[in-house]
Motif scaffolding. Structure first.
Motif, PDB file in Angstrom:
ATOM      1  N   THR A 119       0.824  -1.210   0.000  1.00 44.39           N
ATOM      2  CA  THR A 119       0.000   0.000   0.000  1.00 44.39           C
ATOM      3  C   THR A 119       0.857   1.258   0.000  1.00 44.39           C
ATOM      4  O   THR A 119       0.846   2.042  -0.939  1.00 44.39           O
ATOM      5  N   ASP A 120       1.624   1.442   1.057  1.00 45.89           N
ATOM      6  CA  ASP A 120       2.398   2.674   1.219  1.00 45.89           C
ATOM      7  C   ASP A 120       3.719   2.636   0.462  1.00 45.89           C
ATOM      8  O   ASP A 120       4.064   3.568  -0.260  1.00 45.89           O
ATOM      9  N   GLY A 121       4.451   1.548   0.631  1.00 46.03           N
ATOM     10  CA  GLY A 121       5.803   1.507   0.105  1.00 46.03           C
ATOM     11  C   GLY A 121       5.895   1.530  -1.402  1.00 46.03           C
ATOM     12  O   GLY A 121       6.834   2.074  -1.956  1.00 46.03           O
ATOM     13  N   THR A 122       4.910   0.924  -2.096  1.00 46.19           N
ATOM     14  CA  THR A 122       5.047   0.779  -3.548  1.00 46.19           C
ATOM     15  C   THR A 122       3.896   1.386  -4.327  1.00 46.19           C
ATOM     16  O   THR A 122       4.114   2.103  -5.295  1.00 46.19           O
ATOM     17  N   SER A 123       2.656   1.121  -3.923  1.00 44.32           N
ATOM     18  CA  SER A 123       1.529   1.728  -4.637  1.00 44.32           C
ATOM     19  C   SER A 123       1.635   3.242  -4.568  1.00 44.32           C
ATOM     20  O   SER A 123       1.411   3.949  -5.553  1.00 44.32           O
ATOM     21  N   LEU A 124       1.988   3.742  -3.381  1.00 43.86           N
ATOM     22  CA  LEU A 124       2.098   5.182  -3.200  1.00 43.86           C
ATOM     23  C   LEU A 124       3.237   5.743  -4.049  1.00 43.86           C
ATOM     24  O   LEU A 124       3.105   6.791  -4.683  1.00 43.86           O
ATOM     25  N   PHE A 125       4.368   5.023  -4.080  1.00 41.29           N
ATOM     26  CA  PHE A 125       5.499   5.452  -4.899  1.00 41.29           C
ATOM     27  C   PHE A 125       5.106   5.506  -6.377  1.00 41.29           C
ATOM     28  O   PHE A 125       5.345   6.496  -7.065  1.00 41.29           O
ATOM     29  N   SER A 126       4.489   4.430  -6.868  1.00 47.50           N
ATOM     30  CA  SER A 126       4.095   4.378  -8.272  1.00 47.50           C
ATOM     31  C   SER A 126       3.054   5.436  -8.587  1.00 47.50           C
ATOM     32  O   SER A 126       3.078   6.073  -9.647  1.00 47.50           O
ATOM     33  N   PHE A 127       2.129   5.642  -7.650  1.00 42.53           N
ATOM     34  CA  PHE A 127       1.017   6.572  -7.867  1.00 42.53           C
ATOM     35  C   PHE A 127       1.483   8.016  -7.849  1.00 42.53           C
ATOM     36  O   PHE A 127       1.112   8.816  -8.706  1.00 42.53           O
ATOM     37  N   LEU A 128       2.333   8.373  -6.865  1.00 43.29           N
ATOM     38  CA  LEU A 128       2.724   9.770  -6.690  1.00 43.29           C
ATOM     39  C   LEU A 128       3.888  10.199  -7.575  1.00 43.29           C
ATOM     40  O   LEU A 128       4.041  11.385  -7.874  1.00 43.29           O
ATOM     41  N   LEU A 129       4.731   9.257  -8.014  1.00 40.76           N
ATOM     42  CA  LEU A 129       5.904   9.633  -8.791  1.00 40.76           C
ATOM     43  C   LEU A 129       5.800   9.219 -10.253  1.00 40.76           C
ATOM     44  O   LEU A 129       5.864  10.049 -11.152  1.00 40.76           O
ATOM     45  N   LEU A 130       5.611   7.923 -10.507  1.00 41.88           N
ATOM     46  CA  LEU A 130       5.682   7.443 -11.881  1.00 41.88           C
ATOM     47  C   LEU A 130       4.463   7.820 -12.714  1.00 41.88           C
ATOM     48  O   LEU A 130       4.590   8.103 -13.903  1.00 41.88           O
ATOM     49  N   THR A 131       3.271   7.841 -12.116  1.00 44.27           N
ATOM     50  CA  THR A 131       2.084   8.236 -12.880  1.00 44.27           C
ATOM     51  C   THR A 131       2.164   9.680 -13.359  1.00 44.27           C
ATOM     52  O   THR A 131       1.895   9.962 -14.532  1.00 44.27           O
ATOM     53  N   PRO A 132       2.539  10.659 -12.506  1.00 46.36           N
ATOM     54  CA  PRO A 132       2.721  12.019 -13.021  1.00 46.36           C
ATOM     55  C   PRO A 132       3.777  12.114 -14.117  1.00 46.36           C
ATOM     56  O   PRO A 132       3.643  12.911 -15.052  1.00 46.36           O
ATOM     57  N   LEU A 133       4.842  11.305 -14.036  1.00 49.21           N
ATOM     58  CA  LEU A 133       5.844  11.314 -15.098  1.00 49.21           C
ATOM     59  C   LEU A 133       5.242  10.835 -16.409  1.00 49.21           C
ATOM     60  O   LEU A 133       5.551  11.362 -17.484  1.00 49.21           O
ATOM     61  N   ASN A 134       4.360   9.841 -16.342  1.00 53.63           N
ATOM     62  CA  ASN A 134       3.671   9.398 -17.551  1.00 53.63           C
ATOM     63  C   ASN A 134       2.781  10.502 -18.118  1.00 53.63           C
ATOM     64  O   ASN A 134       2.624  10.637 -19.330  1.00 53.63           O
ATOM     65  N   PHE A 135       2.183  11.305 -17.238  1.00 50.38           N
ATOM     66  CA  PHE A 135       1.386  12.438 -17.700  1.00 50.38           C
ATOM     67  C   PHE A 135       2.259  13.415 -18.483  1.00 50.38           C
ATOM     68  O   PHE A 135       1.853  13.946 -19.521  1.00 50.38           O
ATOM     69  N   LEU A 136       3.475  13.678 -17.972  1.00 45.98           N
ATOM     70  CA  LEU A 136       4.380  14.593 -18.663  1.00 45.98           C
ATOM     71  C   LEU A 136       4.755  14.047 -20.029  1.00 45.98           C
ATOM     72  O   LEU A 136       4.900  14.803 -20.990  1.00 45.98           O
ATOM     73  N   VAL A 137       4.920  12.735 -20.130  1.00 45.39           N
ATOM     74  CA  VAL A 137       5.223  12.122 -21.423  1.00 45.39           C
ATOM     75  C   VAL A 137       4.098  12.385 -22.414  1.00 45.39           C
ATOM     76  O   VAL A 137       4.323  12.758 -23.559  1.00 45.39           O
ATOM     77  N   MET A 138       2.846  12.235 -21.956  1.00 47.66           N
ATOM     78  CA  MET A 138       1.704  12.462 -22.850  1.00 47.66           C
ATOM     79  C   MET A 138       1.573  13.924 -23.217  1.00 47.66           C
ATOM     80  O   MET A 138       1.273  14.274 -24.361  1.00 47.66           O
ATOM     81  N   ALA A 147      -6.689   3.800 -11.187  1.00 51.05           N
ATOM     82  CA  ALA A 147      -6.011   2.518 -10.995  1.00 51.05           C
ATOM     83  C   ALA A 147      -5.052   2.589  -9.807  1.00 51.05           C
ATOM     84  O   ALA A 147      -4.976   1.650  -9.002  1.00 51.05           O
ATOM     85  N   GLY A 148      -4.340   3.708  -9.673  1.00 49.16           N
ATOM     86  CA  GLY A 148      -3.440   3.879  -8.539  1.00 49.16           C
ATOM     87  C   GLY A 148      -4.179   3.965  -7.216  1.00 49.16           C
ATOM     88  O   GLY A 148      -3.796   3.331  -6.227  1.00 49.16           O
ATOM     89  N   VAL A 149      -5.256   4.742  -7.184  1.00 46.34           N
ATOM     90  CA  VAL A 149      -6.043   4.905  -5.952  1.00 46.34           C
ATOM     91  C   VAL A 149      -6.685   3.583  -5.532  1.00 46.34           C
ATOM     92  O   VAL A 149      -6.632   3.187  -4.355  1.00 46.34           O
ATOM     93  N   PHE A 150      -7.297   2.881  -6.491  1.00 40.20           N
ATOM     94  CA  PHE A 150      -7.981   1.625  -6.162  1.00 40.20           C
ATOM     95  C   PHE A 150      -6.994   0.536  -5.744  1.00 40.20           C
ATOM     96  O   PHE A 150      -7.319  -0.317  -4.910  1.00 40.20           O
ATOM     97  N   SER A 151      -5.786   0.550  -6.323  1.00 40.07           N
ATOM     98  CA  SER A 151      -4.766  -0.413  -5.907  1.00 40.07           C
ATOM     99  C   SER A 151      -4.390  -0.190  -4.445  1.00 40.07           C
ATOM    100  O   SER A 151      -4.267  -1.142  -3.663  1.00 40.07           O
ATOM    101  N   MET A 152      -4.218   1.072  -4.072  1.00 36.29           N
ATOM    102  CA  MET A 152      -3.899   1.391  -2.683  1.00 36.29           C
ATOM    103  C   MET A 152      -5.038   0.968  -1.757  1.00 36.29           C
ATOM    104  O   MET A 152      -4.803   0.392  -0.684  1.00 36.29           O
TER     105      MET A 152
END
Length: 263
Positions: A32-51, A69-74
């Motif tokens: 929940t915290d260690g990885t979903s949060l990392f993927s949700f808060l860091l990598l997802t916004p980076l994907n937004f910048l790519v788009m 998807a990030g919120v529901f995974s958490m």
């Protein structure tokens, strides 16, 4: 009595990480915290910048799908509830549906599909049917979703055969590397849990979260690159890396170069 579908640990699946060890309210702390949060808060916004960088900022549906998807995974890993499980899996299904609708190459459409609008209807109908089928045997949903990756790899292979750009081939190889590491972690957590618990290291599903997000970070620029080649033929797409090609950790993105018209 049957447990409430919103109750903690009412889901049909439970991952290898021990529950409620580090928190009284978070079932799987690292998932929940260690990885979903990392993927949700860091990598997802980076994907937004790519788009955004490729001029695709109008794809609000895909951005919303990634966020959900990030919120529901958490939420799922925090509660291990039946509702959380379905929300986690269905948000991924609908994210894939949105991506297929926008970016599936027209050259690969079935013969009975003539326009992108017709393909929207096909994708939508298939997704709705798949959504209802997800309630039949929820334990199989994750396996079915992972199988979709095989089709994505098949499409990538077909596109690479028509492309001579070495940067594109290199980025595809890096994407596949991250995916192989991710799916290996997922399978290991699912089938070798007894081993990881014996050595007190049941965290491979948390690795899956980070690794699949890293794979997505390389997948999106590739998809955008091929889409531009089809949909915007007057532009020449080019893969770039931020901050520099020489850095060990980079963010890939696509730039558009308009070729000079010959008189």
């Amino acid at each position: 009595t049957m447990p409430s579908i919103f109750s903690y640990q009412s889901a049909e699946v439970d991952w290898c990480e021990s529950n409620f060890v580090r928190s009284a309210v978070i079932a799987e702390y690292y998932n929940t915290d260690g990885t979903s949060l990392f993927s949700f808060l860091l990598l997802t916004p980076l994907n937004f910048l790519v788009m955004e960088g490729a001029g695709m900022g109008s794809l609000c549906q895909l951005k919303l799908s990634l966020l959900l998807a990030g919120v529901f995974s958490m939420y799922f890993h925090m509660t291990l509830s039946y509702v959380g499980q379905l929300l986690d899996e269905l948000s991924i299904l609908w994210t894939l549906a949105v991506a297929y609708s926008f970016w599936y190459p027209q050259s690969l459409f079935p013969k009975f599909i003539k326009t992108r609008k017709h393909f929207y209807w096909l994708t939508g109908t298939t997704t709705v049917i798949s959504t209802f089928m997800s309630f039949v045997k929820p334990t199989l949903n994750a396996y079915a979703l992972n199988c979709i990756a095989l089709h994505l790899l098949y499409m990538t292979r077909k596109e690479l055969k028509k492309c001579n750009d070495r940067r594109v081939h290199r980025m595809a190889a890096v994407m596949v590397m991250w995916w192989v590491l991710a799916i290996t972690s997922w399978i290991s957590d699912r089938w070798l849990c007894w081993l990881w618990q014996a050595i007190n290291f049941p965290y491979f599903h948390s690795f899956w979260h980070v690794l699949i997000a890293m794979s997505l970070l390389y997948c999106l620029p590739l998809v955008i690159y091929f889409d531009v080649s089809y949909e915007m033929p007057t532009f020449k797409p080019k893969l770039e890396y931020w901050p520099s090609d020489s850095w060990p950790v980079v963010v890939p993105y696509v730039t558009l170069e308009e070729p000079h018209k010959q008189c």
